[in-house]
Design a protein around this motif. Sequence first.
Motif, PDB file in Angstrom:
ATOM      1  N   VAL A 150       0.796  -1.169   0.129  1.00  0.00           N
ATOM      2  CA  VAL A 150       0.004   0.004  -0.028  1.00  0.00           C
ATOM      3  C   VAL A 150       0.781   1.298   0.326  1.00  0.00           C
ATOM      4  O   VAL A 150       1.714   1.530   0.545  1.00  0.00           O
ATOM      5  N   ALA A 151       0.448   2.330  -1.266  1.00  0.00           N
ATOM      6  CA  ALA A 151       1.110   3.311  -1.120  1.00  0.00           C
ATOM      7  C   ALA A 151       0.801   4.005  -0.648  1.00  0.00           C
ATOM      8  O   ALA A 151       1.416   5.348   0.201  1.00  0.00           O
ATOM      9  N   GLY A 152      -0.613   4.403   0.279  1.00  0.00           N
ATOM     10  CA  GLY A 152      -0.797   5.035   0.404  1.00  0.00           C
ATOM     11  C   GLY A 152      -3.014   5.147   0.396  1.00  0.00           C
ATOM     12  O   GLY A 152      -3.125   4.441  -0.390  1.00  0.00           O
ATOM     13  N   TYR A 153      -3.423   6.102   1.133  1.00  0.00           N
ATOM     14  CA  TYR A 153      -5.014   6.278   0.618  1.00  0.00           C
ATOM     15  C   TYR A 153      -5.428   7.855   0.282  1.00  0.00           C
ATOM     16  O   TYR A 153      -4.618   8.659   0.018  1.00  0.00           O
ATOM     17  N   VAL A 154      -6.355   7.569  -0.060  1.00  0.00           N
ATOM     18  CA  VAL A 154      -7.118   9.181  -0.613  1.00  0.00           C
ATOM     19  C   VAL A 154      -9.044   8.303  -0.705  1.00  0.00           C
ATOM     20  O   VAL A 154      -9.007   7.184  -0.423  1.00  0.00           O
ATOM     21  N   LEU A 155      -8.981   9.677  -0.573  1.00  0.00           N
ATOM     22  CA  LEU A 155     -10.966  10.093  -0.581  1.00  0.00           C
ATOM     23  C   LEU A 155     -11.824   9.864  -1.391  1.00  0.00           C
ATOM     24  O   LEU A 155     -10.952  10.220  -2.859  1.00  0.00           O
ATOM     25  N   PRO A 200      -8.324  15.566  -2.146  1.00  0.00           N
ATOM     26  CA  PRO A 200      -7.204  16.277  -2.699  1.00  0.00           C
ATOM     27  C   PRO A 200      -6.135  15.740  -3.147  1.00  0.00           C
ATOM     28  O   PRO A 200      -5.505  15.706  -3.766  1.00  0.00           O
ATOM     29  N   TYR A 201      -5.428  14.556  -2.322  1.00  0.00           N
ATOM     30  CA  TYR A 201      -3.998  14.014  -2.005  1.00  0.00           C
ATOM     31  C   TYR A 201      -4.329  12.745  -1.434  1.00  0.00           C
ATOM     32  O   TYR A 201      -5.458  12.085  -1.570  1.00  0.00           O
ATOM     33  N   GLU A 244     -20.488  18.053  -0.573  1.00  0.00           N
ATOM     34  CA  GLU A 244     -18.784  18.043  -0.364  1.00  0.00           C
ATOM     35  C   GLU A 244     -18.719  16.773   1.153  1.00  0.00           C
ATOM     36  O   GLU A 244     -19.507  16.262   1.569  1.00  0.00           O
ATOM     37  N   LEU A 245     -17.630  16.103   0.687  1.00  0.00           N
ATOM     38  CA  LEU A 245     -16.741  15.192   1.899  1.00  0.00           C
ATOM     39  C   LEU A 245     -15.814  14.791   2.339  1.00  0.00           C
ATOM     40  O   LEU A 245     -14.733  15.575   1.697  1.00  0.00           O
ATOM     41  N   GLU A 246     -15.632  14.179   3.146  1.00  0.00           N
ATOM     42  CA  GLU A 246     -14.184  14.399   3.922  1.00  0.00           C
ATOM     43  C   GLU A 246     -14.012  12.837   4.496  1.00  0.00           C
ATOM     44  O   GLU A 246     -15.172  12.039   4.913  1.00  0.00           O
ATOM     45  N   ILE A 247     -13.220  12.755   4.621  1.00  0.00           N
ATOM     46  CA  ILE A 247     -12.306  11.742   5.593  1.00  0.00           C
ATOM     47  C   ILE A 247     -11.147  12.102   6.445  1.00  0.00           C
ATOM     48  O   ILE A 247     -10.296  12.795   5.752  1.00  0.00           O
ATOM     49  N   GLU A 248     -11.269  11.709   7.531  1.00  0.00           N
ATOM     50  CA  GLU A 248      -9.675  12.260   8.790  1.00  0.00           C
ATOM     51  C   GLU A 248      -8.486  12.246   8.156  1.00  0.00           C
ATOM     52  O   GLU A 248      -8.355  10.821   7.849  1.00  0.00           O
ATOM     53  N   GLY A 249      -8.151  13.295   8.053  1.00  0.00           N
ATOM     54  CA  GLY A 249      -6.742  13.191   7.568  1.00  0.00           C
ATOM     55  C   GLY A 249      -6.885  12.683   6.434  1.00  0.00           C
ATOM     56  O   GLY A 249      -5.303  13.095   5.622  1.00  0.00           O
ATOM     57  N   LEU A 250      -7.625  12.696   5.708  1.00  0.00           N
ATOM     58  CA  LEU A 250      -7.665  12.472   3.744  1.00  0.00           C
ATOM     59  C   LEU A 250      -8.192  13.635   3.191  1.00  0.00           C
ATOM     60  O   LEU A 250      -8.187  13.926   1.779  1.00  0.00           O
ATOM     61  N   GLY A 251      -8.308  14.875   3.863  1.00  0.00           N
ATOM     62  CA  GLY A 251      -9.022  16.152   2.890  1.00  0.00           C
ATOM     63  C   GLY A 251     -10.366  16.089   2.746  1.00  0.00           C
ATOM     64  O   GLY A 251     -11.618  15.167   3.243  1.00  0.00           O
ATOM     65  N   GLN A 252     -11.124  17.104   2.033  1.00  0.00           N
ATOM     66  CA  GLN A 252     -12.336  17.334   1.911  1.00  0.00           C
ATOM     67  C   GLN A 252     -11.997  17.622   0.562  1.00  0.00           C
ATOM     68  O   GLN A 252     -11.725  18.501  -0.635  1.00  0.00           O
ATOM     69  N   GLN A 253     -14.081  17.859  -0.421  1.00  0.00           N
ATOM     70  CA  GLN A 253     -13.725  17.458  -1.603  1.00  0.00           C
ATOM     71  C   GLN A 253     -15.171  18.618  -1.858  1.00  0.00           C
ATOM     72  O   GLN A 253     -15.947  18.310  -0.798  1.00  0.00           O
TER      73      GLN A 253
END
Length: 281
Positions: free
Chosen positions: A147-152, A183-184, A264-273
Motif C-alpha cells: 500500500v502506497a497510501g490512501y485517498v478520499l 485532494p491528495y 461535500e465529503l471528507e475522511i479524517e486526515g485525507l482532506g475534503q472534496q
Amino acid sequence: MKLLRHGLIGAEKPGLMDGQGVIRDLSGQVADIGGAVLSDDGLAAIGSLDVSELPAVPEGTRLGAPIAGIGKMICIGLNYADHAAESGATVPPEPLIFMKATSAIQGPNDPIVIPRGAEQTDWEVELGIVIGKPAKYVSEEDAMDYVAGYVLANDVSERSYQKDRSGQWTKGKSCDSFGPLGPYLVTRDAVADPQKLAMKLSVNGEVMQNGSTETMVFGVKKLVSYLSQFMTLHPGDVISTGTPPGVAMGMETPRFLRPGDVVELEIEGLGQQRAEVVADA
C-alpha cells in the motif's frame, strides 16, 4: 506526505502539500505521481527533499486526481453491514467487486455531471487504497507492504443504470465524472490506522453520511490480499472500499442529486472534496 497533482485538465503536474498547507510543485523532481514514484524507495526520495526549496503553486490552482495513469479502479460493494441493510441486501460471504472505468476519474472539486437520461444519481463517500508496488498472491500479513497510501473517493452512482438496465453494476458506476479522487494521496506512514477514520458526506449542507472505516466488513489488509489472488495489482491501482449508510437509494423517500446541488465529503486526515452538480450538455 500529501502528494497531489495540480493544473488544468490533461496538463496536471506533480506536487505535494507542505506542513503549512502550501502546495509545492514537484515537476522538477519527478515526472508524475505514479509508477515507481509510489514505491517505498520512490516515496522515500520525495520525503528526503527540502520542501521549502520547492516552488509554491498559486492559490486557487485546480487539483486533479492525485494519481497519474491509474490502470484500474476496483470497487467493493456492500462492505458496510448497515449500508447493505439500507440497500435491501445482505453482506456477501466474500468481497463483492466491480470495476469503475478509469475515464470516470477526475479531480476532487470538478463538477459531477448527471448523464443524459439519468434519474437516480447518488453519492458514496469511500476510503480509497492506492497500490505502491506489484501485488500478486499477497498474504494478509504482508498486505500493508503493498500500500502506497490512501485517498478520499466519491463512488458516484446512477442507480437506474446500476439496478434497472440489466447486467453488472459497472454501467451505473462509470459515467464521466463519477470517480472524484483526492485532494491528495496521503502516504501509508501518515495514517496511523486506516480502520479508524471518521467519514462524512453532505448535500447542500445537510449531513447524509456520517460513519467510520471501523465498521467495514472486509478491511484494508483483507481486500489487498483477496484481490491479489485474482489479479495482479499494479502501482497506482485504486481500491475503493465501500460506503457507510446514508445514500439516497436507502431513504424512505429517495432524494437523488439534481443540477445545482453541492456535494461535500471528507475522511479524517485525507482532506475534503466539494463538487457542484451539473447536467450533461
